[in-house]
Design a protein around this motif. Structure first.
Motif, mmCIF file in Angstrom:
data_model
loop_
_atom_site.group_PDB
_atom_site.id
_atom_site.type_symbol
_atom_site.label_atom_id
_atom_site.label_comp_id
_atom_site.label_asym_id
_atom_site.label_seq_id
_atom_site.Cartn_x
_atom_site.Cartn_y
_atom_site.Cartn_z
ATOM 1 N N ASP A 66 -54.285 40.920 -3.146
ATOM 2 C CA ASP A 66 -53.629 41.615 -2.020
ATOM 3 C C ASP A 66 -52.075 41.415 -2.353
ATOM 4 O O ASP A 66 -51.398 41.933 -1.403
ATOM 5 C CB ASP A 66 -53.810 40.823 -0.815
ATOM 6 C CG ASP A 66 -53.594 39.374 -0.711
ATOM 7 O OD1 ASP A 66 -53.090 38.951 -1.621
ATOM 8 O OD2 ASP A 66 -53.825 38.677 0.267
ATOM 9 N N GLY A 67 -51.701 40.854 -3.595
ATOM 10 C CA GLY A 67 -50.220 40.861 -3.796
ATOM 11 C C GLY A 67 -49.406 39.496 -3.154
ATOM 12 O O GLY A 67 -48.317 39.373 -3.247
ATOM 13 N N ASP A 73 -46.818 24.771 -4.804
ATOM 14 C CA ASP A 73 -47.842 23.495 -4.935
ATOM 15 C C ASP A 73 -49.413 24.053 -4.652
ATOM 16 O O ASP A 73 -50.036 23.097 -4.466
ATOM 17 C CB ASP A 73 -47.259 22.532 -3.943
ATOM 18 C CG ASP A 73 -47.385 23.104 -2.570
ATOM 19 O OD1 ASP A 73 -47.436 24.394 -2.290
ATOM 20 O OD2 ASP A 73 -47.286 22.280 -1.348
ATOM 21 N N GLU A 74 -49.519 25.274 -5.070
ATOM 22 C CA GLU A 74 -50.768 25.636 -4.675
ATOM 23 C C GLU A 74 -51.092 26.994 -5.945
ATOM 24 O O GLU A 74 -50.259 27.720 -6.168
ATOM 25 C CB GLU A 74 -50.840 26.461 -3.510
ATOM 26 C CG GLU A 74 -52.325 26.813 -3.245
ATOM 27 C CD GLU A 74 -52.085 27.681 -1.606
ATOM 28 O OE1 GLU A 74 -52.711 28.754 -1.698
ATOM 29 O OE2 GLU A 74 -51.968 26.782 -0.647
ATOM 30 N N THR A 75 -52.189 26.555 -6.407
ATOM 31 C CA THR A 75 -52.605 27.587 -7.371
ATOM 32 C C THR A 75 -53.284 28.738 -6.811
ATOM 33 O O THR A 75 -53.773 28.758 -5.813
ATOM 34 C CB THR A 75 -53.769 26.882 -8.441
ATOM 35 O OG1 THR A 75 -54.816 26.617 -7.685
ATOM 36 C CG2 THR A 75 -52.934 25.897 -9.142
ATOM 37 N N PRO A 76 -53.208 29.983 -7.559
ATOM 38 C CA PRO A 76 -53.866 31.017 -6.879
ATOM 39 C C PRO A 76 -55.221 31.183 -7.141
ATOM 40 O O PRO A 76 -56.025 32.018 -6.458
ATOM 41 C CB PRO A 76 -53.122 32.350 -7.697
ATOM 42 C CG PRO A 76 -52.905 31.502 -9.312
ATOM 43 C CD PRO A 76 -52.444 30.201 -8.721
ATOM 44 N N VAL A 77 -55.837 30.218 -8.137
ATOM 45 C CA VAL A 77 -57.253 30.303 -8.372
ATOM 46 C C VAL A 77 -58.211 29.057 -7.490
ATOM 47 O O VAL A 77 -57.361 28.143 -7.274
ATOM 48 C CB VAL A 77 -57.257 30.128 -9.922
ATOM 49 C CG1 VAL A 77 -58.864 29.893 -10.390
ATOM 50 C CG2 VAL A 77 -56.594 31.081 -10.586
#
Length: 132
Positions: A66-67, A73-77
């Motif tokens: 969704d971009g 401090d947070e991974t996208p995975v």
């Protein structure tokens, strides 16, 4: 709230669990291990898995579709799943109040294990894990 050792023992109760670890993906160090390790060496496994985690966490290709941005401090995975002929390797990123640089690792036998259940349990354990 379980600490690292209690968390790992709980993960090992999953059917098909061969080994588990809590790994810092920045340093590549295992913070705790239990059971077997692929290749027989927990430290090598931790370093190699951390390299995969760093790639997934740092590359834009793995960002949410969704971009939306993610914080530093947070991974996208959420998870990485690697499968081979006889096993699964699951890495579940742990969200923390500090730098979120830790993941839970599970080596799961393919014939005995249930991948869907393992993902659910890793997510539950990550929410409950107390680091410190």
């Amino acid at each position: 709230m379980p600490g690292i050792d209690e968390c790992l023992l709980e993960v090992m109760r999953l059917s098909g669990a061969r080994g588990a670890a809590v790994v810092d993906w920045i340093s590549g160090l295992a913070l705790g291990t239990v059971g077997e390790a692929p290749g027989g060496d927990h430290e090598t496994m931790a370093a190699e898995a951390a390299e995969l985690a760093r790639i997934a966490a740092e590359y834009q290709s793995f960002a949410p579709a969704d971009g939306s941005d993610w914080s530093d401090d947070e991974t996208p995975v959420d998870d990485l799943i690697i499968s081979n002929r006889d096993s699964y390797h699951l890495l579940h990123f742990v969200r923390t109040t500090f730098d979120s640089s830790v993941f839970l690792y599970l080596w799961l036998g393919r014939a005995e294990g249930n991948l869907a259940l393992a993902r659910i349990r890793l997510r539950e354990m990550a929410r409950q894990l107390v680091l410190g």
